[in-house]
Write an enzyme that holds these catalytic residues in place. Sequence first.
Site: not given
Length: 249
Positions: A4-6, A91, A93, A163, A169, A207, A228-229
Amino acid sequence: MVGNWKMHGRMGDNATLLTEVAAGASALQKGVRVGVCVPCPYLAQSQALLSGSVVQWGIQDVSAHAGGAFTGEVAAEMAADFGVTYAIVGHSERRAYHRESPETVASKAQRAIEAGLTPIVCVGESLEEREAGTTEQIIGTQLDAVLLVLTEEQAAGIVVAYEPVWAIGTGKTARPGQAQDVHAFLRHKLLAKGASVANVPVLYGGSVKPENAEELFGQKDIDGGLIGGASLKSKDFLAICRAAQIVMH
Ligand code: 13P
């Protein structure tokens, strides 16, 4: 294994990342499925660079509506025009910053399915909710809202991602056993919808790094990851994919 590149990426950097991921993923066993969910403007670029590779691409959100006067929103059907396989819905967010309710997320999952996309339904509790002992209640409500509006056959075609909000993150990962407990709970809920629904892949996100991937994916009910990251670096993302391959069950 889904990246997930966000809201990250630019045309030039994406080209390198997508090409490297496609090349690395081609060396994985067939049982490991790899996807990347990119920002909308890069769907066409993803389609151009990933078509014919083993990597599928996806969108990070879709509208709860099929079309109409909804400025700024993107319909699932539009994403389908770009060969998209996956649509992340719910998600944390989006639930937090855009106040998406469990019912809105359920509508989004429905729109994705109608457009032929596979929704990746995210669920997760905040730190306060975990500390208050309401984890199962929170994620149960989030998942139930989606299962309620789907037929058994439709539900059997979704992907679920657990999640924990406190692990996203932050560098704090759920302990493998802690994540497994929640995954087992989710599996139980899926089974209640129907025997075929119990086979829905349940991904863990929060993470995930090359260093902790193997232990997490080694858990019985953790079928993959939503990354993610670490999905922004081909080396890390591919190392995570390889960890999944080692412990594939
Ligand atoms: P991080 O891997 O950066 O913690 O993000 C997890 C996530 O939110 C994936 O959807």
